[in-house]
Design a protein around this motif. Sequence first.
Motif, PDB file in Angstrom:
ATOM      1  N   ASP A   1      -9.274   5.275  -2.459  1.00  0.00           N
ATOM      2  CA  ASP A   1     -10.239   4.304  -1.934  1.00  0.00           C
ATOM      3  C   ASP A   1      -9.632   2.910  -1.822  1.00  0.00           C
ATOM      4  O   ASP A   1     -10.313   1.906  -2.005  1.00  0.00           O
ATOM      5  N   ASP A   2      -8.343   2.860  -1.509  1.00  0.00           N
ATOM      6  CA  ASP A   2      -7.648   1.586  -1.344  1.00  0.00           C
ATOM      7  C   ASP A   2      -7.142   1.462   0.086  1.00  0.00           C
ATOM      8  O   ASP A   2      -6.434   2.348   0.586  1.00  0.00           O
TER       9      ASP A   2
ATOM     10  N   TYR B   1      -8.520  -8.001  -3.242  1.00  0.00           N
ATOM     11  CA  TYR B   1      -9.251  -6.809  -2.812  1.00  0.00           C
ATOM     12  C   TYR B   1     -10.640  -6.798  -3.440  1.00  0.00           C
ATOM     13  O   TYR B   1     -10.901  -7.462  -4.449  1.00  0.00           O
TER      14      TYR B   1
ATOM     15  N   ASN C   1      -2.586  -4.268  -8.444  1.00  0.00           N
ATOM     16  CA  ASN C   1      -3.920  -4.805  -8.737  1.00  0.00           C
ATOM     17  C   ASN C   1      -4.122  -6.014  -7.837  1.00  0.00           C
ATOM     18  O   ASN C   1      -4.062  -7.156  -8.279  1.00  0.00           O
ATOM     19  N   ASP C   2      -4.367  -5.730  -6.564  1.00  0.00           N
ATOM     20  CA  ASP C   2      -4.459  -6.768  -5.539  1.00  0.00           C
ATOM     21  C   ASP C   2      -5.650  -7.681  -5.842  1.00  0.00           C
ATOM     22  O   ASP C   2      -6.802  -7.262  -5.743  1.00  0.00           O
TER      23      ASP C   2
ATOM     24  N   VAL D   1      -4.080  -2.827   0.875  1.00  0.00           N
ATOM     25  CA  VAL D   1      -3.845  -3.489  -0.411  1.00  0.00           C
ATOM     26  C   VAL D   1      -2.367  -3.861  -0.517  1.00  0.00           C
ATOM     27  O   VAL D   1      -1.496  -3.137  -0.057  1.00  0.00           O
TER      28      VAL D   1
ATOM     29  N   GLU E   1       0.806  -1.215   0.000  1.00  0.00           N
ATOM     30  CA  GLU E   1       0.000   0.000   0.000  1.00  0.00           C
ATOM     31  C   GLU E   1       0.843   1.271   0.000  1.00  0.00           C
ATOM     32  O   GLU E   1       1.763   1.423   0.799  1.00  0.00           O
TER      33      GLU E   1
ATOM     34  N   LYS F   1      -3.850   5.711 -10.985  1.00  0.00           N
ATOM     35  CA  LYS F   1      -3.319   4.361 -10.745  1.00  0.00           C
ATOM     36  C   LYS F   1      -3.638   3.476 -11.951  1.00  0.00           C
ATOM     37  O   LYS F   1      -3.901   2.282 -11.806  1.00  0.00           O
TER      38      LYS F   1
ATOM     39  N   THR G   1      -5.003  -0.980  -7.767  1.00  0.00           N
ATOM     40  CA  THR G   1      -4.784  -0.527  -6.396  1.00  0.00           C
ATOM     41  C   THR G   1      -3.544   0.358  -6.338  1.00  0.00           C
ATOM     42  O   THR G   1      -2.561   0.123  -7.037  1.00  0.00           O
ATOM     43  N   ARG G   2      -3.621   1.386  -5.503  1.00  0.00           N
ATOM     44  CA  ARG G   2      -2.540   2.375  -5.374  1.00  0.00           C
ATOM     45  C   ARG G   2      -1.470   1.802  -4.456  1.00  0.00           C
ATOM     46  O   ARG G   2      -1.650   1.722  -3.235  1.00  0.00           O
ATOM     47  N   GLU G   3      -0.348   1.416  -5.040  1.00  0.00           N
ATOM     48  CA  GLU G   3       0.707   0.750  -4.284  1.00  0.00           C
ATOM     49  C   GLU G   3       2.091   1.250  -4.684  1.00  0.00           C
ATOM     50  O   GLU G   3       2.276   1.849  -5.745  1.00  0.00           O
TER      51      GLU G   3
ATOM     52  N   ALA H   1      -2.788   5.801  -0.448  1.00  0.00           N
ATOM     53  CA  ALA H   1      -3.748   4.843  -1.010  1.00  0.00           C
ATOM     54  C   ALA H   1      -5.190   5.175  -0.642  1.00  0.00           C
ATOM     55  O   ALA H   1      -6.104   4.980  -1.460  1.00  0.00           O
TER      56      ALA H   1
END
Length: 393
Positions: free
Chosen positions: A27-28, A334, A330-331, A31, A19, A83, A340-342, A23
């Motif tokens: 809305d992550d 989830y 892209n977890d 993750v 994460e 993202k 996903t913002r990582e 994130a």
Amino acid sequence: MTTFKRIHLIVLDSVGIGEAPDAAKFDDFDVDTLGHIARERGGLNMPNMAKLGLSNIRPIEGVPAADKPLAYYTKMQEASNGKDTMTGHWEIMGLNIETPFRVFPDGFPDELIGRIEEKTGRKVIGNKPASGTEIIDELGEEHVKTGALIIYTSADSVLQIAAHEDVVPLKELYEICEFCREITLEDPYMLGRIIARPFVGEVGSFKRTANRHDYALKPFGRTTMNELKDRGFDVIALGKISDIYDGEGVTKAVRTVSNMDGMDKLVDTLGESFTGLSFLNLVDFDALFGHRRDPQGYGQALEDYDARLPEVFAKLTDEDLLILTADHGNDPTYRGTDHTREYVPLLVYSPRFADGGKELPLRRTFADIGATVADNFGVTLPAHGTSFLADLK
């Protein structure tokens, strides 16, 4: 550090490594693409990435940390506001995207669909986020009977049009996509890509063809690839790289159909004589497993990729630099189907590193890669990013 004759950049599409600090703004929450895949599979078997130093960046279950990692290693934080695929890749080559591309998780507005129907004389069916293979299974029979266009989207900023080649000839499908590209360049749509997705076959056995065509936005500024091409260096784009940059800064484009085909094409490219950059995207991680929330399949794809790395290592010489990274997360564990913002991993290897690698400072932008590539070849550095070339000793 003497510079390298060739740099080989591989983007492991969506292989995030935990994460990002911001994130929650996307809305992550909690993750972690690599971490959660490893947990779901009871560990990952990736001995070659382990030797490079993957678990030296942060522990990954099943992947031992290397006592003497072969690569320089760290993680990178995305600076741009997004993202998605294009934002991540454009930042890698030196841009900073402040206004995000638009996504349409509930389908496209009636106004846009109406314009497409009016222009083409065909009805639109679908108009929702979907897997490309699943939606042609769902709507292909109706499409064949009625000639209606199958339009769908994804977590990326993309409008995709699927059509059977016997129902909508390729020339017509491409013209429709060109029209869609023209009317979605700016607000209120600001779509990153329009994609033609032709298919063939009979009901129950439809199959997408290699006649896919992407209509992307031009990058919002000059990238390191433009600088390389203008100075006479080779820029070999493998996989969807040329589409992502709309051909900007590309001297040779090579299409691929899968991760394994991408690795085949990379090995072939390593056997060629050139001076400059080879740039590969391995899309299956994202398209086949991340969006479909399949951690088992994703994990197997990671292990299959890792098993191909010895072929790459065998082709590298002291004049080569290999850079491995990702464009977003892209977890697959989830909720939803979105990216996903990582953080993303960064591993930098050359046979020249006789004493192995070591940890690099955390990178605050993906653009540090573009800056490093530019620095290596002595071309104009991008406005964003800091080269780490001098740290490779």
